[in-house]
Design an enzyme around this catalytic site. Structure first.
Site, PDB file in Angstrom:
ATOM      1  N   LYS A 242       0.873  -1.304   0.002  1.00 36.81           N
ATOM      2  CA  LYS A 242       0.005  -0.042  -0.015  1.00 36.81           C
ATOM      3  C   LYS A 242       0.859   1.226  -0.120  1.00 36.81           C
ATOM      4  O   LYS A 242       0.563   2.072  -0.524  1.00 36.81           O
ATOM      5  CB  LYS A 242      -0.861  -0.235   1.211  1.00 36.81           C
ATOM      6  CG  LYS A 242      -1.837  -1.143   1.446  1.00 36.81           C
ATOM      7  CD  LYS A 242      -2.163  -1.543   2.710  1.00 36.81           C
ATOM      8  CE  LYS A 242      -2.887  -2.973   2.946  1.00 36.81           C
ATOM      9  NZ  LYS A 242      -2.638  -3.264   4.207  1.00 36.81           N
TER      10      LYS A 242
HETATM   11  N1  GLU Z   1      -1.781  -7.375   9.434  1.00 33.36           N
HETATM   12  C1  GLU Z   1      -0.777  -7.822   8.771  1.00 33.36           C
HETATM   13  C2  GLU Z   1      -0.528  -7.485   7.362  1.00 33.36           C
HETATM   14  O1  GLU Z   1      -1.525  -6.991   7.005  1.00 33.36           O
HETATM   15  C3  GLU Z   1      -0.472  -9.489   8.724  1.00 33.36           C
HETATM   16  C4  GLU Z   1      -0.243 -10.169  10.056  1.00 33.36           C
HETATM   17  C5  GLU Z   1      -0.087 -11.654  10.000  1.00 33.36           C
HETATM   18  O2  GLU Z   1      -0.512 -12.410   8.949  1.00 33.36           O
HETATM   19  O3  GLU Z   1       0.420 -11.984  10.840  1.00 33.36           O
HETATM   20  O4  GLU Z   1       0.557  -7.108   6.996  1.00 33.36           O
END
Ligand code: GLU
Length: 293
Positions: A242
């Protein structure tokens, strides 16, 4: 259903893009290939970076791609009390301590010690507040990584891994100055509470795994198995993210988007409907990552 529980854990800081679909598809395929459950967790713990409404967009994008969770999603923003309990548990055992240092304080202390930045430009905390705040006001909470904490683990795709958390990472933050709980703590608490047995996520997160295993050990929680998937690189050769302007996933043509994600995962082309392609890839995935003896 088997004892397998997998999850996809997007942060609603941007909509799904080609790279995040790879992780979503891989975690879904792995759950289905094991006859298991697949959960979705919205990682909106870092409220300042999250964009209101994007959680819904992400859930719609997943649905459009035929990736349906087996239970209602979980929102991390609703779980602060649970993360605080985990932090209290660590504090009670003197495994976490308050820290009054600003980034500038840390940089100054490190340069006094003749130490620069560690890998990824991160600062290894020099331990200034380990022995107490000495009259200063605590701003954040850190994990105490005193002992030589070498963590060995094996990634299902990348093979054996090891990291000395104490020297390579240092006393990392569990609760930030702004009161937000850190990703490392939230993810460990939630994976355990949701009964996650297998974490399948992008390779850029590999480096967090040792910290998470260490926290699981300190909190007496089980360690899931890990599989980190290949990344989609942008034109500049950097990971598509992003932050570097990755395009939102076009879900008007879900099959085209899924095919691109599948090819990154080494899965063959498939003609037919989205549902047919998904089911063919489950069979193929079973051969790649879930070999039947
Ligand atoms: N929330 C994290 C991200 O969008 C991923 C976390 C995970 O899969 O442990 O990069």
């Amino acid at each position: 259903m088997t004892g397998y529980t997998g999850r996809f854990a997007p942060s609603p800081t941007g909509p799904l893009h080609a790279g995040s679909l790879v992780a979503a598809l891989a975690s879904w395929l792995d759950a289905k290939a094991h006859g298991g459950r697949w959960l979705v967790r919205i990682e909106d713990v870092d409220t300042a970076r999250c964009v209101p409404g994007l959680d819904r967009v992400i859930l719609q994008q997943l649905t459009a791609c035929g990736l349906h969770p087996d239970a209602l999603p979980l929102w991390q923003s609703q779980r602060s009390a649970r993360y605080q309990q985990a932090l209290d548990q660590l504090v009670a055992r003197d495994l976490a301590y308050p820290c009054a240092c600003s980034r500038k304080d840390i940089e100054t202390a490190l340069s006094r010690l003749g130490q620069g930045r560690a890998r990824h430009g991160e600062l290894v905390y020099p331990g200034t507040c380990r022995t107490g705040l000495h009259g200063r006001t605590g701003r954040a909470w850190r994990l105490r990584t005193d002992a030589k904490t070498i963590i060995h683990w094996s990634d299902r795709r990348l093979g054996p891994q090891q990291q000395d958390v104490a020297t390579e990472i240092g006393d990392f933050v569990l609760k930030r100055v702004d009161g937000c709980f850190a990703y490392q703590l939230a993810v460990v608490v939630d994976d355990a509470e949701q009964g996650v047995t297998n974490v399948v996520r992008g390779e850029d997160l590999t480096d967090n795994t040792a910290r998470q295993i260490l926290l699981q050990q300190f909190l007496g929680l089980p360690t899931p198995r890990y599989l980190h998937t290949p990344l989609v690189l942008g034109e500049n050769g950097e990971k598509l993210s992003k932050q570097n302007g990755a395009q939102s996933l076009d879900t008007t043509e879900p099959l085209a988007a899924l095919k691109r994600a599948a090819s990154v995962l080494g899965l063959p082309e498939h003609s037919g409907s989205t549902a047919e392609a998904l089911s063919a890839w489950v069979t193929y995935w079973q051969r790649l990552y879930n070999p039947v003896p």
